[in-house]
Design an enzyme around this catalytic site. Sequence first.
Site, PDB file in Angstrom:
ATOM      1  N   GLY A  17       0.824  -1.195   0.000  1.00  0.00           N
ATOM      2  CA  GLY A  17       0.000   0.000   0.000  1.00  0.00           C
ATOM      3  C   GLY A  17       0.860   1.247   0.000  1.00  0.00           C
ATOM      4  N   PHE A  18       0.213   2.408   0.008  1.00  0.00           N
ATOM      5  CA  PHE A  18       0.932   3.677  -0.062  1.00  0.00           C
ATOM      6  C   PHE A  18       1.869   3.851   1.128  1.00  0.00           C
ATOM      7  CE2 PHE A  18       0.460   8.229   1.383  1.00  0.00           C
ATOM      8  CZ  PHE A  18       1.561   8.685   0.680  1.00  0.00           C
ATOM      9  N   VAL A  19       1.340   3.849   2.339  1.00  0.00           N
ATOM     10  CA  VAL A  19       2.194   4.002   3.520  1.00  0.00           C
ATOM     11  C   VAL A  19       3.058   2.765   3.713  1.00  0.00           C
ATOM     12  CG1 VAL A  19       2.243   4.329   6.022  1.00  0.00           C
ATOM     13  CG2 VAL A  19       0.592   5.597   4.643  1.00  0.00           C
ATOM     14  N   THR A  70     -11.175  -7.362   7.006  1.00  0.00           N
ATOM     15  CA  THR A  70      -9.757  -7.086   7.253  1.00  0.00           C
ATOM     16  C   THR A  70      -9.553  -6.502   8.640  1.00  0.00           C
ATOM     17  OG1 THR A  70      -9.356  -6.735   4.886  1.00  0.00           O
ATOM     18  CG2 THR A  70      -7.730  -5.837   6.414  1.00  0.00           C
ATOM     19  N   ASN A  91      -5.604 -12.371  12.905  1.00  0.00           N
ATOM     20  CA  ASN A  91      -4.456 -13.089  12.350  1.00  0.00           C
ATOM     21  C   ASN A  91      -3.146 -12.347  12.607  1.00  0.00           C
ATOM     22  OD1 ASN A  91      -6.076 -15.191  11.376  1.00  0.00           O
ATOM     23  ND2 ASN A  91      -6.507 -14.093   9.471  1.00  0.00           N
ATOM     24  N   TYR A 111     -15.243   1.473   7.125  1.00  0.00           N
ATOM     25  CA  TYR A 111     -13.840   1.769   7.448  1.00  0.00           C
ATOM     26  C   TYR A 111     -13.691   2.207   8.897  1.00  0.00           C
ATOM     27  CZ  TYR A 111      -9.150   3.806   6.990  1.00  0.00           C
ATOM     28  OH  TYR A 111      -7.819   4.101   7.149  1.00  0.00           O
TER      29      TYR A 111
END
Length: 327
Positions: free
Chosen positions: A11-13, A96, A103, A149
């Site tokens: 991902g971006f970060v 997620t 996990n 989110y």
Amino acid sequence: MTRALVLGGCGFVGGHLCERLLATGVEVISVDDLSTSAPNAENLLRDHVGYRFVRHDITEPLTAAAFPEPVDVVFHLASPASPVDYLRLPLHTLHTGAMGTVNALEVAERHGARLVLASTSEVYGDPLAHPQVETYWGNVNPIGPRSVYDEAKRYAEALTFAHRRELGTDVGVARIFNTYGPRMRSHDGRMVPTFIRQALAGEPITVTGTGRQTRSLCYVDDTVEGLLALARSGYPGPVNIGNPHEVTVQHVAELIRDLAGADSAVEFVAAVEDDPQRRCPDIAVAREHLGWEPRVPYRDGLARTIEWFRSSGAMPEFAVAQSKTAS
């Protein structure tokens, strides 16, 4: 740290974090399902010594057979993070935050590693307290479109702290505010890349709502340093990682236009449902416990980001426009 497991490493970060870890001599195992990554993100660091990429959906267990190497720290950055992505993948986003965090915690427990959870300022919702401090519980619509989110991250935090209380898991929770910088996707729906793409293409810059809503822009290098400082500390958090300099969305649009040398008009469009009207972190906790604060002024960071978009081939629309002008 000698070896880190970075979930959401493409991902971006996550990509910037992996790059910074490798630069400091830390081996990196990057895990990502590539569902929201930039094209070819998995190949960005493949030639670096000490880097291994594993394509894996972390809603599925991180088994000892697949991840046998001992690790010192698990960075859990995996999640769709832009509105375009989490509205397109609402259930995956929630899963997620839930199973993915289970996990992540289990693999950290297995290796006796510290877990660093990348949470978000979105846990504060449309805040009634300003600036936002970590003790504020937030003002979140639990059933609105953004809730997939917001609530995924709130649950991930609750699960992480429950693990710490019951099992003694070593954890650190970072609440990240409005990070931006090079290698963002131009169409990911977030404010900075959208405004840059529109300015460089000579299109109107579209601001939702009145434009008076505020944000606090933190350059990606600063955010990465905050995550590393949290990983090195024993502080559990939560801790705000962001820039306490508050600016309006309209100001950001106009500044990006000016820095890009564009003449785009700023156009106002319909407000987004549950869009926070004020967003600014109090970073006293980060200063005290991590010795961290952002160093890159937002104007400088935006100029660097615009230049990356201009020079990297990330702006095909701009390249075409330039070609037509030259001919």
